[in-house]
Design an enzyme around this catalytic site. Structure first.
Site: not given
Ligand code: 5GP
Ligand code: ZN
Length: 115
Positions: A30-31, A101, A88, A103
């Site tokens: 989970r995010d 990743h 992204n 989402h």
């Molecule tokens: P991006 O912006 O690279 O597409 O998405 C990165 C995602 O990782 C963000 O939605 C952010 O909330 C999530 N995220 C960042 N740090 C952590 C963490 O320590 N644990 C979890 N579960 N999610 C994280």
């Protein structure tokens, strides 16, 4: 495994995450900052920085991430109401974690149009 990568550390268990799925290729958790009732990140267990560095050998792996996303949408009960899968890539898209990743976001109507 990349020593400095947050998602590699969640996959290895070095950093805690709320893991909802794991197999030999992928992990889903989970995010930490969900933008909807369901917000799950599906990642390969192996470090791949972004779509920009995908190789031909990664095609099956990326298909697997989508297959897992569909299964999780079903188990979250959002497969019929709908959901969004987002990957992204780079600064304009706001990529913050350089371990590829997907989402999985759903559980409420989303804004249109995208972008
Ligand atoms: P991006 O912006 O690279 O597409 O998405 C990165 C995602 O990782 C963000 O939605 C952010 O909330 C999530 N995220 C960042 N740090 C952590 C963490 O320590 N644990 C979890 N579960 N999610 C994280
Ligand atoms: Zn990584």
């Amino acid at each position: 495994m990349s020593d400095s990568c947050l998602f590699c550390k969640i996959v290895s268990g070095e950093i805690q995450g709320t893991i909802v799925f794991r197999d030999d290729q992928a992990t889903a958790f989970r995010d930490i900052n969900p933008v909807g009732p369901t917000h799950i990140l599906i990642v390969p267990n192996r470090h791949v920085a972004s779509v920009n560095v995908l190789e031909s050998d990664d095609e099956q792996l990326m298909g697997h991430l989508f297959k897992v996303a569909g299964q999780l949408a079903n188990s979250e009960g959002i497969d019929q109401t709908g959901y969004r899968l987002i990957t992204n890539t780079g600064p304009d898209a706001g990529q913050t974690i350089f371990h590829i990743h997907v989402h999985l976001i759903g559980g409420q109507p989303m804004k249109h149009p995208m972008g």
